[in-house]
Enzyme design. Structure first.
Site, PDB file in Angstrom:
ATOM      1  N   HIS A 139      -2.568  10.028  -1.175  1.00  0.00           N
ATOM      2  CA  HIS A 139      -2.826   8.857  -1.903  1.00  0.00           C
ATOM      3  C   HIS A 139      -2.622   9.072  -3.519  1.00  0.00           C
ATOM      4  O   HIS A 139      -1.944   8.226  -4.152  1.00  0.00           O
ATOM      5  CB  HIS A 139      -4.060   8.404  -1.536  1.00  0.00           C
ATOM      6  CG  HIS A 139      -4.164   7.389  -0.239  1.00  0.00           C
ATOM      7  ND1 HIS A 139      -3.719   6.231  -0.300  1.00  0.00           N
ATOM      8  CD2 HIS A 139      -4.338   7.936   1.015  1.00  0.00           C
ATOM      9  CE1 HIS A 139      -3.883   5.670   0.726  1.00  0.00           C
ATOM     10  NE2 HIS A 139      -4.261   6.698   1.591  1.00  0.00           N
ATOM     11  N   LYS A 161      -8.106 -15.573  16.964  1.00  0.00           N
ATOM     12  CA  LYS A 161      -8.321 -15.204  15.522  1.00  0.00           C
ATOM     13  C   LYS A 161      -9.640 -14.316  15.150  1.00  0.00           C
ATOM     14  O   LYS A 161     -10.055 -14.437  13.783  1.00  0.00           O
ATOM     15  CB  LYS A 161      -7.615 -15.990  14.676  1.00  0.00           C
ATOM     16  CG  LYS A 161      -6.044 -16.464  14.697  1.00  0.00           C
ATOM     17  CD  LYS A 161      -5.635 -17.514  13.804  1.00  0.00           C
ATOM     18  CE  LYS A 161      -4.490 -17.838  14.267  1.00  0.00           C
ATOM     19  NZ  LYS A 161      -3.701 -19.139  13.618  1.00  0.00           N
ATOM     20  N   ASP A 170       2.140 -14.451  13.239  1.00  0.00           N
ATOM     21  CA  ASP A 170       0.748 -15.189  12.745  1.00  0.00           C
ATOM     22  C   ASP A 170      -0.114 -14.050  12.205  1.00  0.00           C
ATOM     23  O   ASP A 170      -0.675 -13.393  13.040  1.00  0.00           O
ATOM     24  CB  ASP A 170       0.188 -15.981  13.523  1.00  0.00           C
ATOM     25  CG  ASP A 170      -0.794 -16.989  12.821  1.00  0.00           C
ATOM     26  OD1 ASP A 170      -1.332 -16.377  11.991  1.00  0.00           O
ATOM     27  OD2 ASP A 170      -1.282 -18.008  13.472  1.00  0.00           O
ATOM     28  N   GLU A 205       0.852  -1.053  -0.080  1.00  0.00           N
ATOM     29  CA  GLU A 205      -0.039   0.074   0.020  1.00  0.00           C
ATOM     30  C   GLU A 205       0.874   1.431   0.002  1.00  0.00           C
ATOM     31  O   GLU A 205       1.511   1.467   0.974  1.00  0.00           O
ATOM     32  CB  GLU A 205      -0.850  -0.140   1.275  1.00  0.00           C
ATOM     33  CG  GLU A 205      -1.720   1.306   1.178  1.00  0.00           C
ATOM     34  CD  GLU A 205      -2.686   1.366   2.553  1.00  0.00           C
ATOM     35  OE1 GLU A 205      -3.319   2.572   2.589  1.00  0.00           O
ATOM     36  OE2 GLU A 205      -2.784   0.425   3.169  1.00  0.00           O
TER      37      GLU A 205
END
Length: 393
Positions: free
Chosen positions: A385, A220, A294, A90
């Protein structure tokens, strides 16, 4: 229609990470999809280091890593300036975090505090009636030392510190809370809790049944229970920014920044989100990928309580609390070649580094919150951006 045997992924039961096994899978994938794996199949790591990290290995996903910083941290474990590796695709992300870090460094750095540390597995126990479930809760208290000893047989670094209890119908939902050293600890706590539950079933005088995970650890998945009771590290990062410095570097006044903060608070409340900040998942995910965490744990790790004050003299106090930041500096993917190098860049690899890493991540998140929040108020967000985030032919 393809024969089922044609779609069987090649494996070598004697050494599935040998060059021949890898080449066979690459060839299989090329033929099946009709595509090249020239970049996927090019790597510098040793495949023999991968058992326990990945199966059916064919290559690597190369994610660009940029350096943000310097980040000045005044923590109990992290002290001084850090260059933070962030793996992302990004555009503007690394630049935005660096911008926030520059502001915070000029203000004297970010203070960080680890206030809690626990990882859990959450078995549910079922009984013939609610009264028997209630009586079992008392039995757990009476036999905690024996239960902890049974859990301890499975791990040298994990410690059972408490068993929380939550009643529903004729069931008792529990959270077996552990400290896990420098490991994230999900597998560790699962194995330890299974041993503890086996001891309980063998020694409890009444009838009971248990399920090792009753979905109350919310592994998670984001959840209120983990935000309130902690999963992983609970870390606070805070700073007081002089009004003149904010105006100079971020092109916005602190009163406008605070006004926007109040509006954002209401928006977060209306949307029932787990986060009243701007984009904690951005920084956390980028550091997770770079350092071998993770990445699925971003689901709970990105939860954030943001708090700010406009002080009487116009200065701006800002803080973030990460209530369920799950990180490791040992085990999992942290020992792989590039991930280890990124942890070493932060001085966090191995034993004794996990709280330091947690403080660095929390400080990074705060810097990112301040940068994006200021850009939105100053109406520089879209232009940033356009300038840095476009990668199109």
């Amino acid at each position: 229609m393809r024969d089922e045997n044609e779609l069987k992924i090649p494996r070598d039961r004697t050494d599935d990470y040998a060059p021949g096994a890898i080449a066979a899978r690459q060839s299989f994938a090329r033929e099946y999809a009709g595509s090249s794996l020239d970049h996927v199949g090019t790597y510098s790591l040793d495949p023999q280091a991968l058992p326990g990290n990945v199966e059916n290995f064919i290559g690597v996903a190369q994610v660009p890593i940029g350096l943000a910083g310097p980040l000045l941290v005044n923590g109990e474990h992290a002290h001084g300036d850090f260059l933070v590796p962030m793996a992302t695709t990004e555009g503007t992300l690394v630049a935005s975090y660096s911008r926030g870090m520059k502001l915070c460094r000029a203000a004297g750095g970010i203070t960080t505090t680890v206030v809690d540390d626990k990882m859990q597995r959450a078995p549910v126990f079922t009984f013939p009636s609610a009264r028997e479930a209630r009586d079992f809760a008392g039995w757990l208290d009476e036999h905690f030392d024996e239960i902890a000893a049974a859990a301890q047989e499975t791990t040298s670094s994990g410690r059972l510190i408490e068993i929380q209890r939550f009643f529903a119908s004729k069931m008792l939902y529990t959270r077996f809370n552990y400290t896990t050293g420098d490991a994230a600890g999900q597998n560790m706590t699962g194995k330890a809790t299974f041993a503890a539950c086996a001891w309980i079933k063998q020694n409890y005088p009444g009838e009971l049944h248990f399920l090792l995970e009753g979905q109350f650890a919310t592994d998670k998945k984001t959840s209120v229970v983990n935000m309130l009771h902690t999963r992983g590290k609970r870390v606070v990062a805070e700073i007081t920014l002089p009004a003149a410095l904010v105006e100079e570097q971020m092109h916005v006044s602190t009163d406008k920044l605070f006004s926007a903060r109040l509006k954002g608070q209401l928006g977060a409340f209306m949307s029932v989100t787990n986060n009243n900040g701007n984009h904690s998942a951005n920084g956390i995910t980028a550091i997770f990928i770079a350092t071998g965490q993770d990445v699925a744990n971003v689901a709970e790790s990105s939860a954030l309580y943001g708090f700010s004050e406009l002080l009487p003299n116009g200065d701006f106090y800002a803080s973030v609390t990460l209530p369920s930041l799950i990180v490791a500096t040992y085990g999992g993917g942290t020992g792989l070649a590039t991930q280890r190098e990124c942890l070493e860049l932060l001085g966090c690899y191995g034993t004794g580094g996990v709280h330091k890493l947690a403080e660095i991540i929390a400080a990074t998140v705060l810097a990112g919150e301040l940068s994006l929040g200021s850009a939105v108020v100053a109406e520089e967000w879209v232009q940033a951006h356009d300038d840095l985030g476009r990668n199109r032919p």
